[in-house]
Design an enzyme around this catalytic site. Structure first.
Site, PDB file in Angstrom:
ATOM      1  CG  HIS A  63      -1.976   1.034   1.204  1.00  0.00           C
ATOM      2  ND1 HIS A  63      -3.260   0.805   1.677  1.00  0.00           N
ATOM      3  CD2 HIS A  63      -1.985   2.327   0.778  1.00  0.00           C
ATOM      4  CE1 HIS A  63      -3.983   1.907   1.544  1.00  0.00           C
ATOM      5  NE2 HIS A  63      -3.221   2.845   0.999  1.00  0.00           N
ATOM      6  NE  ARG A  67       0.878  11.270  -3.067  1.00  0.00           N
ATOM      7  CZ  ARG A  67      -0.191  11.088  -2.334  1.00  0.00           C
ATOM      8  NH1 ARG A  67      -1.296  10.624  -2.892  1.00  0.00           N
ATOM      9  NH2 ARG A  67      -0.181  11.355  -1.046  1.00  0.00           N
ATOM     10  CG  ASP A 154      -6.364   4.075  -0.733  1.00  0.00           C
ATOM     11  OD1 ASP A 154      -6.793   3.532   0.290  1.00  0.00           O
ATOM     12  OD2 ASP A 154      -5.451   4.911  -0.728  1.00  0.00           O
ATOM     13  CG  HIS A 181     -10.212   4.982   2.774  1.00  0.00           C
ATOM     14  ND1 HIS A 181      -9.015   5.636   2.918  1.00  0.00           N
ATOM     15  CD2 HIS A 181     -11.059   5.556   3.662  1.00  0.00           C
ATOM     16  CE1 HIS A 181      -9.137   6.569   3.865  1.00  0.00           C
ATOM     17  NE2 HIS A 181     -10.371   6.526   4.320  1.00  0.00           N
ATOM     18  CG  ASP A 309      -1.821   5.078   3.553  1.00  0.00           C
ATOM     19  OD1 ASP A 309      -1.805   5.236   2.313  1.00  0.00           O
ATOM     20  OD2 ASP A 309      -2.658   5.625   4.300  1.00  0.00           O
ATOM     21  CG  HIS A 313       0.727  15.211   0.892  1.00  0.00           C
ATOM     22  ND1 HIS A 313      -0.149  15.199  -0.179  1.00  0.00           N
ATOM     23  CD2 HIS A 313       0.213  14.340   1.799  1.00  0.00           C
ATOM     24  CE1 HIS A 313      -1.144  14.365   0.080  1.00  0.00           C
ATOM     25  NE2 HIS A 313      -0.953  13.826   1.268  1.00  0.00           N
ATOM     26  CG  PHE A 327      -6.185  13.364   5.706  1.00  0.00           C
ATOM     27  CD1 PHE A 327      -6.289  13.352   7.083  1.00  0.00           C
ATOM     28  CD2 PHE A 327      -7.244  13.882   4.965  1.00  0.00           C
ATOM     29  CE1 PHE A 327      -7.426  13.833   7.724  1.00  0.00           C
ATOM     30  CE2 PHE A 327      -8.382  14.365   5.585  1.00  0.00           C
ATOM     31  CZ  PHE A 327      -8.473  14.351   6.973  1.00  0.00           C
TER      32      PHE A 327
END
Length: 429
Positions: A63, A67, A154, A181, A309, A313, A327
Site C-alpha cells: 500500500h 503519485r 483508495d 478505504h 500507506d 506531499h 492527509f
C-alpha cells in the site's frame, strides 16, 4: 554492480518455516546459483560481507502512493522506488489515486513501463470504479490483463453497497481482492483527526472510529454473501479489529493490513507536536486503546500484513494550518525501524513474524509468488538487522517529499541493502 554477486556470512531467514541458517549465497545472472556454508569462486565476482546481518526474501509494501502520473511534484515512481529501497523493500503495490486514476489499461502499462527503470517491482492496483467516482465499475478484467493485481478506489471509499457487491462478485471470478478505504463518509463530513477527548479539547473536527467500523461491518457481510475477497486497508480501530477477527472465525474471505504509525502513535501526538501537520493522516491516529487492539490483532493473526500507506506531499502543501493540510505521511524509510521498536523489542512479535507480515502475507493477499532463497530461484533479497539503534534524520529521507513525524526519533533495526532485478543496492554505504 553486475548481476553476479557473492553475499558472505549472512543468516538466511525463511519466514514461512521460521528456519535460519548461516550461509554464503552466490548469485549469477540474477539467480541464486549456490547456497552453502562456505563458497569459493574464481576471481571477478563482486563480494559483499554481511556478517551479523540477516537475509530474507525481499520485503513488499502492498500500500503505497507513488503519485505518478499527475502529481509528480509530490513523488514519482523513480523517487518512490528510491525510498522503498532505503526501507528494504524490493516490491510495492501502488494505489490508483493518481491523475488520471489507474482506471484504464494504458495507465497500468504506463506505470509498469516507468518501473522497469528502477530496482523495485511495482505492482499497480487499479480502480474499482471508473474515475474513482463510485458509480460504474471499471473494466476490471482488462485492467488485470494489463498487470493490475487488485482493485481499490483508495481515498474514495466505495460508498454504494450495491456497487461493492458487484465488485466483489466480479473480482471473485478474477481471484483478486477488493481493497477498500474503510470509511462511511456520511459519518465524517469534515473531520481532521480522531474524534475523542483530544479533538474535543483542541476544538478540531473529529473522524469517528464509528465511520471505519460501520464500513468494515458492511463489507465483511457483503463478502460473506458473495464469497469475494475483501481486504481492509490501514485498519486503525479496536472495533474494526474485532469485526475482522469475528468474520475470519466464520470463514469470511477477509484480510487486513496495518501501518506502523497506527501501532506507534496516538491522537495525543497532534497536541504534543503543536498541531504538526505531519501527524495528520487518514485514517487518523487513534486512541491508546485502539493502538493496543491493533497490536493484539497483529499478535493473534487477525491483521495479516504490515504496510506503510506511504503518502508523500510537497512541503508547501503540508506547511499550512492543520485543518487545511492534506492527509498523509511518508512510511517506507521508517517501517522496519518502527516495527522492531514497537513490536519486537517489547516482545509482541518475533523478528521472523514481522518479516512474514512484510514478505509472505502481502504477496499471498495479492496472489503473487513469494521469492524463494534456494538454488535456481530469481534473487530478490533484503539484508537487514534487528539490533542497530540509530536516529532517523532528514538526510535519511529518499522520498521526494519530507512529510514524516519521525525525524529525530530513535529506530531499532535497519535495512542495509537489497538485491532485486539483477541489482545490489547498498544504501548504508
Amino acid at each position: 554492480m553486475p548481476d553476479d554477486l557473492l553475499i558472505r556470512h549472512g543468516t538466511i531467514l525463511n519466514p514461512e518455516t521460521r528456519d535460519t541458517r548461516e550461509a554464503d549465497l552466490l548469485i549469477r545472472d540474477g539467480r541464486i546459483a549456490q547456497v552453502a556454508p562456505e563458497i569459493d569462486v574464481d576471481g571477478g565476482v563482486p563480494e559483499v560481507d554481511v556478517s551479523g546481518k540477516m537475509i530474507s526474501p525481499g520485503w513488499m509494501d502492498m500500500h503505497v502512493h507513488f503519485r505518478e502520473p499527475g502529481y509528480e511534484h509530490k513523488e514519482t515512481i523513480a523517487t518512490g522506488a528510491r525510498a522503498a529501497v532505503a526501507g528494504g523493500f524490493t516490491s510495492v503495490a501502488c494505489m490508483p489515486n493518481t491523475n488520471p486514476p489507474i482506471h484504464t489499461r494504458d495507465v497500468v502499462e504506463f506505470i509498469l513501463e516507468r518501473a522497469e527503470e528502477t530496482p523495485v517491482h511495482v505492482h499497480p492496483i487499479a480502480t474499482v470504479s471508473k474515475e474513482r467516482e463510485g458509480v460504474e465499475l471499471a473494466e476490471m478484467a482488462d485492467l488485470q490483463e494489463g498487470g493490475a493485481v487488485a482493485f481499490s478506489d483508495d481515498g474514495s471509499p466505495v460508498q454504494h453497497a450495491g456497487l461493492m457487491r458487484r465488485a466483489l462478485e466480479y473480482s471473485s471470478m478474477l481471484d483478486a481482492p477488493i481493497i477498500n478505504h474503510m470509511e462511511d463518509l456520511t459519518l465524517n463530513p469534515h473531520g481532521h483527526m480522531h474524534e475523542g477527548d483530544v479533538s474535543a479539547r483542541l476544538g478540531v473536527g473529529g473522524i469517528p472510529a464509528l465511520s471505519e467500523d460501520v464500513m468494515i461491518a458492511r463489507d465483511v457481510e457483503i463478502a460473506a454473501v458473495t464469497g469475494g475477497h475483501v481486504h481492509v486497508a490501514h485498519i486503525s480501530t479496536a472495533r474494526g479489529v474485532a469485526l475482522v477477527r469475528e468474520a475470519k472465525a466464520r470463514g469470511v474471505n477477509v484480510t487486513a493490513e496495518v501501518c506502523p504509525h497506527h501501532f506507534t502513535m496516538t491522537d495525543e501526538a497532534v497536541e504534543t507536536t503543536g498541531f504538526s501537520t505531519h501527524t495528520k493522516m487518514h485514517p487518523p491516529l487513534r486512541s491508546a486503546a485502539d493502538v493496543e487492539a491493533v497490536i493484539e490483532g497483529l499478535i493473534d493473526g487477525t491483521i495479516d500484513a504490515i504496510c506503510t500507506d506511504h503518502a508523500p506531499h510537497a512541503p508547501h502543501e503540508k506547511d499550512v494550518e492543520f485543518n487545511a493540510a492534506p492527509f498523509g505521511i511518508l512510511g517506507l524509510e521508517t517501517a522496519w525501524g518502527l516495527s522492531v521498536r514497537e513490536l519486537v523489542e517489547p516482545g509482541h512479535l518475533s523478528v521472523d513474524e514481522v518479516v512474514r507480515k512484510l514478505t509472505v502475507a502481502p504477496r499471498r493477499i495479492l496472489n503473487l509468488p513469494v521469492p524463494a532463497i534456494q538454488e535456481g530461484a530469481v534473487a530478490e533479497l533484503t539484508v537487514f538487522d534487528a539490533t542497530t539503534r540509530w536516529t532517523f534524520e532528514a538526510s535519511d529521507i529518499r522520498s521526494k517529499s519530507r512529510n514524516t513525524p519521525f525525524v529525530g526519533e530513535e529506530m531499532v533495526g535497519r535495512a542495509h541493502g537489497v538485491y532485486s532485478k539483477g541489482q545490489w543496492v547498498d544504501h548504508t554505504a
